[in-house]
Design a protein around this motif. Structure first.
Motif, mmCIF file in Angstrom:
data_model
loop_
_atom_site.group_PDB
_atom_site.id
_atom_site.type_symbol
_atom_site.label_atom_id
_atom_site.label_comp_id
_atom_site.label_asym_id
_atom_site.label_seq_id
_atom_site.Cartn_x
_atom_site.Cartn_y
_atom_site.Cartn_z
ATOM 1 N N ILE A 1 20.271 8.437 12.859
ATOM 2 C CA ILE A 1 19.026 8.378 13.618
ATOM 3 C C ILE A 1 17.820 8.430 12.686
ATOM 4 N N VAL A 2 17.916 9.239 11.645
ATOM 5 C CA VAL A 2 16.784 9.427 10.728
ATOM 6 C C VAL A 2 16.600 8.237 9.797
ATOM 7 N N PHE A 3 17.687 7.690 9.284
ATOM 8 C CA PHE A 3 17.559 6.673 8.241
ATOM 9 C C PHE A 3 17.490 5.236 8.767
ATOM 10 N N THR A 4 17.824 5.018 10.036
ATOM 11 C CA THR A 4 17.666 3.669 10.583
ATOM 12 C C THR A 4 16.200 3.237 10.615
ATOM 13 N N PRO A 5 15.272 4.079 11.108
ATOM 14 C CA PRO A 5 13.864 3.656 11.054
ATOM 15 C C PRO A 5 13.337 3.517 9.632
ATOM 16 N N VAL A 6 13.914 4.241 8.679
ATOM 17 C CA VAL A 6 13.532 4.059 7.276
ATOM 18 C C VAL A 6 13.893 2.649 6.825
ATOM 19 N N ALA A 7 15.110 2.216 7.165
ATOM 20 C CA ALA A 7 15.537 0.858 6.819
ATOM 21 C C ALA A 7 14.643 -0.175 7.497
ATOM 22 N N GLN A 8 14.249 0.088 8.747
ATOM 23 C CA GLN A 8 13.358 -0.824 9.451
ATOM 24 C C GLN A 8 12.022 -0.966 8.728
ATOM 25 N N ARG A 9 11.455 0.174 8.346
ATOM 26 C CA ARG A 9 10.137 0.144 7.685
ATOM 27 C C ARG A 9 10.215 -0.596 6.352
ATOM 28 N N LEU A 10 11.277 -0.348 5.604
ATOM 29 C CA LEU A 10 11.443 -1.040 4.330
ATOM 30 C C LEU A 10 11.704 -2.532 4.560
ATOM 31 N N GLY A 11 12.430 -2.845 5.629
ATOM 32 C CA GLY A 11 12.657 -4.249 5.964
ATOM 33 C C GLY A 11 11.354 -4.959 6.283
ATOM 34 N N PHE A 12 10.483 -4.287 6.994
ATOM 35 C CA PHE A 12 9.173 -4.866 7.285
ATOM 36 C C PHE A 12 8.385 -5.106 6.010
ATOM 37 N N GLU A 13 8.435 -4.148 5.089
ATOM 38 C CA GLU A 13 7.688 -4.304 3.837
ATOM 39 C C GLU A 13 8.231 -5.483 3.035
ATOM 40 N N VAL A 14 9.552 -5.623 3.020
ATOM 41 C CA VAL A 14 10.165 -6.757 2.329
ATOM 42 C C VAL A 14 9.688 -8.073 2.942
ATOM 43 N N VAL B 1 0.878 -1.174 0.000
ATOM 44 C CA VAL B 1 0.000 0.000 0.000
ATOM 45 C C VAL B 1 0.913 1.221 0.000
ATOM 46 N N VAL B 2 1.156 1.763 -1.177
ATOM 47 C CA VAL B 2 2.169 2.806 -1.350
ATOM 48 C C VAL B 2 1.919 4.025 -0.465
ATOM 49 N N PRO B 3 0.693 4.570 -0.389
ATOM 50 C CA PRO B 3 0.494 5.735 0.495
ATOM 51 C C PRO B 3 0.845 5.459 1.950
ATOM 52 N N SER B 4 0.548 4.247 2.427
ATOM 53 C CA SER B 4 0.878 3.908 3.814
ATOM 54 C C SER B 4 2.385 3.829 4.030
ATOM 55 N N VAL B 5 3.081 3.249 3.055
ATOM 56 C CA VAL B 5 4.540 3.163 3.161
ATOM 57 C C VAL B 5 5.150 4.556 3.199
ATOM 58 N N LEU B 6 4.715 5.420 2.287
ATOM 59 C CA LEU B 6 5.241 6.789 2.254
ATOM 60 C C LEU B 6 4.900 7.542 3.538
ATOM 61 N N ASP B 7 3.688 7.338 4.030
ATOM 62 C CA ASP B 7 3.266 7.975 5.279
ATOM 63 C C ASP B 7 4.188 7.572 6.424
ATOM 64 N N ASP B 8 4.464 6.276 6.529
ATOM 65 C CA ASP B 8 5.345 5.803 7.604
ATOM 66 C C ASP B 8 6.762 6.358 7.460
ATOM 67 N N LEU B 9 7.280 6.365 6.242
ATOM 68 C CA LEU B 9 8.640 6.858 6.032
ATOM 69 C C LEU B 9 8.754 8.326 6.425
ATOM 70 N N VAL B 10 7.784 9.133 6.007
ATOM 71 C CA VAL B 10 7.784 10.562 6.359
ATOM 72 C C VAL B 10 7.690 10.732 7.869
ATOM 73 N N ALA B 11 6.782 9.990 8.505
ATOM 74 C CA ALA B 11 6.592 10.123 9.950
ATOM 75 C C ALA B 11 7.854 9.749 10.722
ATOM 76 N N TYR B 12 8.434 8.603 10.391
ATOM 77 C CA TYR B 12 9.611 8.163 11.130
ATOM 78 C C TYR B 12 10.787 9.121 10.943
#
Length: 234
Positions: free
Chosen positions: A101-114, A69-80
């Motif tokens: 600090i900023v990009f570690t949660p981005v990697a986490q969110r993308l890891g979850f999506e994977v 769900v692309v909007p949800s992924v983008l929403d999470d990335l922006v928020a984190y």
């Protein structure tokens, strides 16, 4: 049973109401404190738009063995990215430390999506990134970053401490929840309800926390924390 689109629509409405309240509050915020408010306002506003798109069925694509769900992924990335950045800047953190600090949660969110759209070793790698990223970030924030935060005045340092604990707790609970959900512990409806609650809690809860504690924010907290003998973290 309530339809998923209805729940998403309700959540979008919650974001709109929260944004209106925060904007009215923002008009009374002193100029030297507004720099911390604007990213949080953007997070809530972006979440309202993204959630409305999800409710309308826009942006869902099939990838691998699942759907993204692309909007949800983008929403999470922006928020984190923005919420962690605000938390770090309260302690004057900048440079490579801020980037980590900023990009570690981005990697986490993308890891979850994977992990949700693949299986086998690739899915396992995604889960390792999700869990390991949170543990590594917690260690970084509780260790080197906290030592570096000693260079800022007491009030913004205390606010950083509270914001850090709030983010680590909420995101940590979300990590535990999604792991349980991925292993089929919860049914689809329960998973959806908890996801709705936790996403709102992260965005609106953090915004409310920050706005109610703005008296602790001052220009001094924007200074790089390498002054006054602080221990560099990058």
């Amino acid at each position: 049973m309530i339809e998923a689109a209805t729940l998403h629509g309700f959540r979008a409405g919650v974001y709109v109401v929260a944004l209106m309240v925060l904007l009215a509050w923002y008009r009374r915020v002193p100029d030297d404190q507004r720099a911390f408010c604007r990213p949080v306002l953007f997070v809530v506003g972006f979440a309202a738009v993204a959630t409305a798109l999800v409710a309308a069925g826009v942006g869902t694509v099939t990838v691998g063995t699942g759907e993204v769900v692309v909007p949800s992924v983008l929403d999470d990335l922006v928020a984190y990215m923005l919420l962690y950045a605000v938390m770090a800047r309260l302690a004057g953190i900048d440079g490579r430390a801020l980037g980590a600090i900023v990009f570690t949660p981005v990697a986490q969110r993308l890891g979850f999506e994977v992990a949700t759209v693949t299986d086998g070793p690739i899915a396992l790698l995604g889960l390792v990134i999700l869990v390991g990223g949170h543990l590594a970030l917690a260690a970084f924030l509780l260790g080197p970053i906290w030592r570096r935060a000693q260079a800022v005045p007491e009030q913004p340092r205390l606010l950083h401490w509270k914001a850090r604990n709030l983010l680590l707790f909420i995101v940590g609970m979300f990590v535990v929840f999604v792991l349980l959900a991925l292993f089929g512990i919860f049914d689809n409806f329960t998973t959806l309800i908890v996801q709705q609650y936790m996403t709102v809690l992260l965005r609106v809860g953090f915004a409310g926390f920050l706005f109610t504690n703005l008296d602790a924010v001052g220009a001094a907290s924007l200074r790089p924390s390498t002054a006054s003998g602080a221990t560099p973290a990058d």
